[in-house]
Motif scaffolding. Structure first.
Motif, short mmCIF file in Angstrom:
data_model
loop_
_atom_site.label_atom_id
_atom_site.label_comp_id
_atom_site.label_asym_id
_atom_site.label_seq_id
_atom_site.Cartn_x
_atom_site.Cartn_y
_atom_site.Cartn_z
N LEU A 86 8.24 -1.50 -7.19
CA LEU A 86 8.70 -2.60 -6.87
C LEU A 86 8.94 -2.71 -5.29
CD1 LEU A 86 11.04 -3.55 -9.74
CD2 LEU A 86 8.70 -4.35 -9.48
N ALA A 87 9.07 -1.73 -4.79
CA ALA A 87 9.41 -1.66 -3.30
C ALA A 87 8.63 -2.55 -2.48
CB ALA A 87 9.56 -0.30 -2.83
N GLY A 88 7.33 -2.47 -2.76
CA GLY A 88 6.23 -3.12 -1.74
C GLY A 88 6.58 -4.70 -1.74
N PHE A 89 6.87 -5.30 -2.90
CA PHE A 89 7.09 -6.40 -2.91
C PHE A 89 8.48 -7.04 -2.25
CE2 PHE A 89 4.49 -5.27 -6.66
CZ PHE A 89 3.43 -6.36 -6.57
N ALA A 90 9.74 -6.18 -2.39
CA ALA A 90 10.87 -6.51 -1.47
C ALA A 90 10.62 -6.21 -0.33
CB ALA A 90 11.60 -5.30 -1.98
N ALA A 131 0.80 -1.11 0.09
CA ALA A 131 -0.12 0.00 0.08
C ALA A 131 0.75 1.11 0.11
CB ALA A 131 -0.97 -0.16 1.37
N LEU A 132 1.96 1.28 0.96
CA LEU A 132 2.70 2.29 0.92
C LEU A 132 3.43 2.60 -0.45
CD1 LEU A 132 4.24 2.00 4.54
CD2 LEU A 132 2.67 4.04 3.62
N SER A 133 3.93 1.67 -1.25
CA SER A 133 4.62 1.85 -2.19
C SER A 133 3.65 2.19 -3.53
CB SER A 133 5.13 0.43 -2.78
OG SER A 133 4.15 -0.38 -3.39
N ILE A 134 2.35 1.87 -3.21
CA ILE A 134 1.36 2.63 -4.28
C ILE A 134 1.41 4.05 -4.06
CG2 ILE A 134 -1.02 2.49 -4.89
CD1 ILE A 134 -1.14 -0.42 -4.52
N ILE A 135 1.16 4.51 -2.62
CA ILE A 135 0.93 5.86 -2.50
C ILE A 135 2.13 6.55 -2.57
CG2 ILE A 135 0.85 7.38 -0.40
CD1 ILE A 135 -0.89 5.20 1.10
N GLY A 184 13.90 5.23 -5.01
CA GLY A 184 12.61 4.63 -5.12
C GLY A 184 12.08 3.90 -3.90
N ALA A 185 12.84 2.89 -3.50
CA ALA A 185 12.58 2.05 -2.39
C ALA A 185 12.60 2.74 -1.02
CB ALA A 185 13.22 0.78 -2.44
N VAL A 186 13.60 3.52 -1.00
CA VAL A 186 13.85 4.21 0.42
C VAL A 186 12.59 4.83 1.09
CG1 VAL A 186 15.46 6.08 1.56
CG2 VAL A 186 16.43 4.70 -0.26
N PRO A 187 11.97 5.73 0.76
CA PRO A 187 11.01 6.47 1.70
C PRO A 187 9.93 5.46 2.04
CG PRO A 187 11.34 7.71 -0.34
CD PRO A 187 12.19 6.40 -0.51
N VAL A 188 9.68 4.62 1.05
CA VAL A 188 8.71 3.43 1.33
C VAL A 188 9.09 2.45 2.46
CG1 VAL A 188 7.29 1.61 0.20
CG2 VAL A 188 7.92 3.54 -1.15
N ALA A 189 10.50 2.30 2.21
CA ALA A 189 11.02 1.13 3.40
C ALA A 189 10.97 1.83 4.64
CB ALA A 189 12.47 0.97 2.90
#
Length: 411
Positions: free
Chosen positions: A271-275, A145-149, A320-325
């Motif tokens: 892709l961050a959400g899946f990782a 959800a966060l990766s989508i947002i 791209g994955a950093v804020p989501v992580a």
């Protein structure tokens, strides 16, 4: 109107994913970040129309950032007794009001007033993003959800500046802000029909921020956040002079590389959400490690346009994955105070932006773009080492005697 289960009373395992609300928030994010970036691409015509210098017009960006920082620290307290649905809707209202004020502003004072409203909306939204995601989808789906947002940020980053400049030339800068207003209205309507009730706990107070910061995991986490984002923003702030002077690319090559960065950033966010669902700790660790290595590689390669373009794109994907992580990390580390934790993350990122630009400028004046990139690489590698050796938060959402990162890895 609201067909979703009231997330405030449902047990985590009973929460049905409210994907409509997640996508509605994504559109709201796109509207907020687009409005934040528009002055950068419209600065010259705005300054000419308002009768001020471009430097004065540039303060519209500063005003938004300062207000966002302050808002991130106090919004959970100020709104502690208000249903989170209405708080989130109010941010979309502020977005619409901000764009309207700017679009019809007769002078710089009115423009700054509108940008203050935008700063409140941005600071408030990011503070509540983690806590809201926890209440819209089951725990296992929070990273997705966060990766989508956050993909709304990536799209706005890629589109806002070039489209703002293009349409500003065609229809005038005021009409560009009216288009941004329409986006805000659409986001408000969508959110109105999809966001579920999310009753406030009424527990947040100013002392809560201090209490959350006293938790060992949060202290080390904030240090790591500041290091990671400082390294990134120093890199990004001085990327253009590096590519122009060291890599030796012209305007077309520079535009292509920056576009590649933006597109790759969107892919990385998507892709961050899946990782993160598979391995939070490894994602937190590998991103700054890879970015640090790439910064040093860019310096070592020197004038290598193709290789540099690939590395810049890979950097965009990694970041791209950093804020989501880190937002996901908040939901796992302080799930009982996710709003306060989110506010601290926002404040830490704003501090990092300031440090990255300011310290990077000093280094740039002394040793040029190469010196900045070497410094970025070192800071990011230190961040990776800090995450690897010091970041061991314990989450009440898991077994209180175990490190949540280790538990997630085993899963």
């Amino acid at each position: 109107m609201n067909t979703c289960v009231d997330a405030a009373v449902a047990a985590p395992e009973e929460v049905r994913p409210a994907w409509g609300a997640v996508f509605a928030m994504t559109l709201g994010v796109f509207g907020l970040i687009t409005a934040e970036f528009l002055p950068a691409s419209l600065l010259t015509p705005m300054a000419a129309t308002l009768g001020v210098t471009e430097g004065m017009a540039g303060q519209t960006v500063t005003a938004t950032a300062v207000v966002a920082l302050v808002t991130s620290l106090v919004i959970a307290v100020v709104t502690r007794n208000i249903d989170r649905r209405w708080v989130l809707l109010s941010f979309s209202v502020l977005l619409v009001g901000s764009n309207l004020l700017v679009a019809f502003a007769p002078n710089l004072t009115v423009v700054l007033s509108g940008r203050v409203l935008l700063g409140i909306a941005i600071g408030g939204f990011w503070t509540m993003s983690a806590a809201t995601a926890m209440r819209l989808v089951p725990e296992a789906m929070v990273p997705r959800a966060l990766s989508i947002i956050f993909s709304g940020v990536s799209v706005a980053t890629v589109a806002a500046a070039p489209l703002g400049s293009y349409f500003g030339h065609l229809i005038g800068w005021r009409n560009v802000f009216l288009i941004a207003t329409a986006i805000g209205v659409f986001a408000f309507v969508w959110q109105l029909f999809t966001l579920p009730r999310m009753a406030a706990t009424g527990a947040a107070r100013m002392g809560t921020l201090v209490e959350v910061m006293k938790r060992p995991a949060m202290r080390m986490g904030m240090i790591a956040v500041v290091l990671v984002f400082t390294g990134h923003f120093a890199f990004f702030t001085y990327l253009r002079p590096f590519l122009e002077v060291v890599t030796g690319v012209g305007v077309n090559g520079l535009s292509g590389m920056l576009l590649g960065f933006g597109v790759a950033n969107f892919i990385g966010t998507s892709l961050a959400g899946f990782a993160l669902e598979r391995n939070l700790r490894m994602t937190l660790l590998l991103m700054p490690l890879a970015m640090g290595g790439m910064a040093l590689a860019l310096v070592l390669l020197g004038r290598a346009p193709v290789a540099d373009a690939i590395l810049v794109a890979l950097w965009g994907m990694a970041f791209g994955a950093v804020p989501v992580a880190w937002t996901t990390w908040i939901t796992r580390t302080v799930p009982d105070e996710a709003e306060s934790g989110g506010g601290l993350i926002v404040a830490a990122v704003q501090l990092a932006i300031t440090l990255g630009a300011a310290v990077g400028g000093v280094v740039f004046d002394v040793s040029g773009a190469n010196g900045v990139f070497v410094g970025c690489g070192i800071v990011l590698l230190v961040a990776a080492a800090t995450i690897a050796t010091k970041l061991h938060p314990v989450s009440p959402a898991y077994d209180g005697n175990r490190d949540f990162i280790g538990e997630a890895d085993e899963a």
